[in-house]
Enzyme design. Structure first.
Site, mmCIF file in Angstrom:
data_model
loop_
_atom_site.group_PDB
_atom_site.id
_atom_site.type_symbol
_atom_site.label_atom_id
_atom_site.label_comp_id
_atom_site.label_asym_id
_atom_site.label_seq_id
_atom_site.Cartn_x
_atom_site.Cartn_y
_atom_site.Cartn_z
ATOM 1 N N ILE B 128 -3.189 -2.507 -3.870
ATOM 2 C CA ILE B 128 -4.494 -2.941 -4.370
ATOM 3 C C ILE B 128 -5.310 -1.758 -4.891
ATOM 4 O O ILE B 128 -6.418 -1.936 -5.381
ATOM 5 C CB ILE B 128 -5.304 -3.721 -3.306
ATOM 6 C CG1 ILE B 128 -5.585 -2.844 -2.086
ATOM 7 C CG2 ILE B 128 -4.617 -5.013 -2.929
ATOM 8 C CD1 ILE B 128 -6.695 -3.394 -1.225
ATOM 9 N N GLU B 129 -4.783 -0.547 -4.811
ATOM 10 C CA GLU B 129 -5.506 0.585 -5.392
ATOM 11 C C GLU B 129 -4.862 0.949 -6.729
ATOM 12 O O GLU B 129 -5.145 0.340 -7.737
ATOM 13 C CB GLU B 129 -5.538 1.760 -4.408
ATOM 14 C CG GLU B 129 -6.419 1.407 -3.187
ATOM 15 C CD GLU B 129 -6.632 2.563 -2.235
ATOM 16 O OE1 GLU B 129 -6.577 3.728 -2.671
ATOM 17 O OE2 GLU B 129 -6.861 2.314 -1.035
ATOM 18 N N MET B 130 -3.904 1.905 -6.737
ATOM 19 C CA MET B 130 -3.296 2.272 -8.022
ATOM 20 C C MET B 130 -2.004 1.499 -8.281
ATOM 21 O O MET B 130 -1.480 1.491 -9.397
ATOM 22 C CB MET B 130 -3.058 3.778 -8.077
ATOM 23 C CG MET B 130 -4.385 4.530 -8.096
ATOM 24 S SD MET B 130 -4.231 6.269 -7.763
ATOM 25 C CE MET B 130 -3.818 6.871 -9.378
#
Lengths: 523, 322
Positions: B128-130
């Site tokens: 859900i980040e990079m």
């Protein structure tokens, strides 16, 4: 051959194995020695950092201004070294250090809260006391607050036992009940104070147990055990290393000895070979010397023992012919002439054999002198004239150019040409014998070329080279028919070769032969 | 030889027993210490790290770089309650600042990364980040001749996940913010801060804020429970996994609601505050701290002064004010 290849292959194998063993021993002795040095240093470093953390944590709790950054750096350094020390035997040590770091960081957090409450507590007490005094309502409450203050201070400063804690909790509970009687605004301050009191008590107990854990850490015990075992190992390894090194030297020595042995063997076999061949050479030399001696003796004997009687035979047969003529005993003359002829033939044969022997024994010496070859040819023509009359042959001399002077052995040239001319006359009946003489220049050297051509019986091509061998004539019947020793051509060729010249022949059977003599003008 | 070795061992033992002298302790007159200038020893590696830090190719869809959530122009954070990853997915926690992050004892709010090296890989692989992975990152960077060249200059083994992290870390270690007005004051310029700001600092110390917020980063070197004096999470409600803090790492009940104390450097720029981003102003967060951490009744005037002091902690990066 195969045997020697296998042998050298085996030698190479043995040498390689010895080298590998030596290298392995050397490496193992060195590597083992190195391995155990760093863990001790690292264990010590961790121990020191951990001691640093413990000491600073305790100092912080005793009120010194210890910087968290400073503690954190120590913790980080310890963790980094611990990460490098990942080995099962270190597990206990690592666990002890990690627990200590964990306890220290918990003490930091706990102490921060404890400190704040400790700082707030007197202020809270003073606030409440103030308000109670102002209201002049709860005099008994004031004494209870006093009791609480004393108890908490005792609790936090002095050593705690369970009885104190129970008493303190009872007091706090009692205070809580009494607080219900107070007006709202006061009860809020009381609630705050009680919260801080609870924090002080519980956090102080936490700190106590944390401190106990911090101080009862087993880092030093484990470290000491580790270091002791490392030292034992180290000594063991050092012993091993020394042993390995000794083995290494021994294997090196073995390698050296083996190589020395190989070299010695090779060297020895060469010496023996040399000795053998030297002996063989000596023997051969002795044999050759004795043979030569025998030959020389034989030659000198021949000269004296054969020629002297032959000269007597020839001389006396000629003398007897004269005597027979004088006495009129004509019937004896043919027999005497036969003796004279046979004697002459034998002497010729002996002379030829002697000449050939001398050539083969390298006893012939050339007597070189400056000679007019033209004059030499004139002499030869005169001398050979009777030869041609014998078989009704015609003689022609074709001089292509002037021959001039030459530095040659006059006698030998004379002998060669006479021999060839006599051969030509011998094997030609009512034909022509031509002598062609020429001086030519070939690769900066002047040569005299004499060609003796006859129109005689000729020689078969396959026998052309054989005629130059001693005692060989083209046909065995020739000897009977034409006479001769069969040595003339070989002697002539040898003489030519002695003078750096050559004698060659070409012939066509039934048509005639040509013998070519080529002699350099100087040797 | 043997005797020599024994002597050597004896000497080792001797040094071992003598290795516990009284260790000199660093004492401090003030709980807050000035930040030093960053140490730039390897400019090529740092430049490579700077490029990678701003490189969207490190993310799954090529839209997000480290700088997307840790923008150097907005205090090292994205100034959002929670960060937005690829496909605008909301993260679970408020992004901590990248400035001075190398001074933290551990990384992330819950301290799950021992250091920046361990941290740097986290967001890249977090879906859900990079939302990327090393295989893809190595492939994308490997196809870029410029990166190939730069990596070859700094590393013998070219582009590897470790080298990417090392370059980013080298850059992040230079993200120090020295030269704040408060540091100038600490370094002897008594005029660098006003009387009110100094009063705020005195209150900051008196209230016991420095029990946790101290050192170079004014925090970052300690773990502390959030809600010591009052139950913050009960009051707020809606407790999620991100609220458990250190518990998520240790699974130890006493570590529940324990977080790394955040740095207060450049705090003026890094709103919203707290791990849940629930405070949008400094006044609000200071008040929360007074209630839940100190257990005291907030005094508005004091809060105002403390906030004034906090604003003096804003430093400079590359010589320019943040």
């Amino acid at each position: 051959m195969i045997n020697s290849t296998v042998k050298s292959f085996l030698n190479v194998c043995v040498v390689l194995i010895l080298i590998i063993v030596a290298a392995k021993l050397f490496l193992s002795s060195w590597v083992n020695y190195q391995i155990h040095k760093s863990p001790i240093e690292k264990v010590r470093a961790v121990q020191q950092e951990a001691a640093n953390v413990i000491q600073n944590t305790l100092l912080m709790e005793s009120g010194e201004h210890i910087h968290y950054d400073y503690l954190a750096t120590s913790e980080k350094r310890t963790k980094i070294i611990l990460d490098e020390l990942d080995s099962p035997e270190l597990m206990q040590f690592i666990t002890a250090v990690e627990e200590t770091l964990d306890v220290s960081s918990k003490i930091k957090s706990t102490f921060a809260v404890f400190q704040n409450s400790l700082f707030f507590f007197p202020k809270g007490i003073a606030l409440i006391r103030n308000e109670l005094v102002i209201n002049k309502q709860m005099h008994d409450l004031i004494s209870k607050v006093d009791d609480l203050e004393r108890a908490v201070m005792q609790f936090t400063i002095a050593t705690v036992n369970k009885k104190n804690t129970t008493e303190l909790y009872a007091q706090i509970r009692q205070l809580k009940t009494d607080l219900l009687l107070l007006p709202e605004m006061h009860s809020k301050a009381i609630t705050q104070l009680l919260k801080h009191t609870e924090v002080l008590i519980s956090y102080s107990m936490q700190l106590q147990s944390l401190n106990t854990r911090l101080l009862s850490n087993k880092i030093n015990t484990h470290a000491q055990t580790l270091i002791d075992s490392y030292h034992q190992n180290e000594e063991h390894e050092i012993q091993n290393a020394i042993q390995m090194k000794n083995y290494f030297y021994i294997s090196l020595l073995a390698l050296f000895l083996y190589l020395l042995g190989l070299w010695w063997k090779k060297h020895n076999s060469m010496v023996i070979k040399l000795q053998n061949s030297a002996e063989e050479l000596e023997e051969a030399r002795d044999v050759a010397e004795s043979a030569n001696k025998a030959k020389s003796e034989f030659l000198s004997n021949m000269s004296h023992e054969l020629r002297t009687p032959m000269n007597a035979v020839i001389g006396y047969s000629e003398f007897l012919v004269d005597v027979a003529k004088m006495r009129g005993q004509e019937d004896m003359i043919p027999d005497l002439k036969k003796i004279r002829f046979a004697g002459g033939h034998l002497l010729n044969l002996i002379n030829d054999v002697l000449d050939l022997s001398k050539i083969e024994a390298d006893k012939i010496e050339l007597s070189l002198e400056s000679t007019s070859i033209d004059a030499l040819l004139t002499d030869i023509k005169t001398t050979s004239a009777p030869l041609f009359e014998k078989n009704d042959n015609r003689f022609e001399h074709v001089a292509v150019n002037q021959l001039g002077e030459g530095f040659v052995d006059k006698t030998k040239v004379n002998q060669i040409l006479l021999n060839l001319l006599s051969n030509a006359a011998k094997f030609t009946q009512e034909g022509t014998i031509t002598l062609t003489s020429e001086r030519i220049t070939e690769s900066e050297t002047d040569y005299f070329v004499f060609k003796i051509t006859d129109t005689g019986i000729g020689i078969e091509p396959e026998k052309l080279e054989d005629i130059f061998e001693p005692f060989t004539q083209a046909d065995l019947s020739i000897t009977r028919k034409f006479g001769g020793t069969g040595l003339g051509l070989s002697i002539s060729r040898k003489y030519c070769e002695l003078m750096n010249g050559e004698l060659s022949a070409e012939s066509k059977e039934g048509e005639g032969s040509t013998f070519t003599v080529k002699i350099p003008d100087k040797i | 030889m043997k005797q020599f070795i024994k002597l050597f061992i004896i000497l080792l033992n001797f040094s071992y027993f003598s290795c516990f002298p009284l260790i000199a302790s660093e004492t401090l007159n003030e709980p807050i210490v000035p930040i030093p200038e960053p140490d730039i020893t390897n400019p090529e590696l740092i430049e490579l790290g700077r490029q990678l830090f701003h490189e969207p190719k490190l993310s799954g869809d090529g839209t997000i770089s480290c700088a997307s959530c840790h923008s150097l122009t907005t205090g090292g954070v994205d100034q959002l309650v929670v960060s937005k990853g690829i496909d605008n997915q909301p993260g679970g926690i408020n992004a901590p600042t990248v400035f001075n992050s190398s001074l933290n004892i551990k990384q992330f709010w819950d301290g799950r990364a021992f250091d920046l090296m361990e941290q740097a890989g986290g967001p890249i692989q977090n879906p859900i980040e990079m939302g990327s992975n090393w295989q893809q990152v190595l492939k994308v960077l490997g196809n870029d001749p410029a990166y190939q060249k730069q990596f070859a200059k700094s590393f013998s083994d070219g582009i590897t996940s470790n080298n990417i992290k090392a370059a980013i870390v080298a850059f992040e270690e230079t993200l120090l913010t020295p030269g704040s007005r408060f540091d100038q004051y600490l370094l002897g310029s008594k005029d660098a801060i006003s009387g009110e700001e100094l009063a705020g600092y005195q209150l900051f110390k008196q209230y016991g804020c420095t029990s946790c917020h101290q050192g170079m980063a004014v925090g970052g070197n300690l773990f502390q429970k959030f809600g010591i004096m009052n139950d913050y999470f009960a009051d707020r409600g809606n407790i999620g996994e991100a609220d458990f803090g250190l518990f998520n790492v240790t699974k130890n009940e006493v570590d529940k609601y324990v977080f790394k104390v955040p740095t207060l450097r450049n705090i003026e720029l890094t709103q919203p505050y707290l791990h849940d981003g629930s405070s949008s102003t400094l006044d609000d967060v200071v008040e929360k701290m007074m209630v839940y951490q100190l257990g005291i009744t907030p005094v508005e005037k004091d809060i105002e002064l403390i906030v004034m002091f906090l604003k003096t902690l804003t430093g400079t990066y590359q010589g320019k004010p943040l």
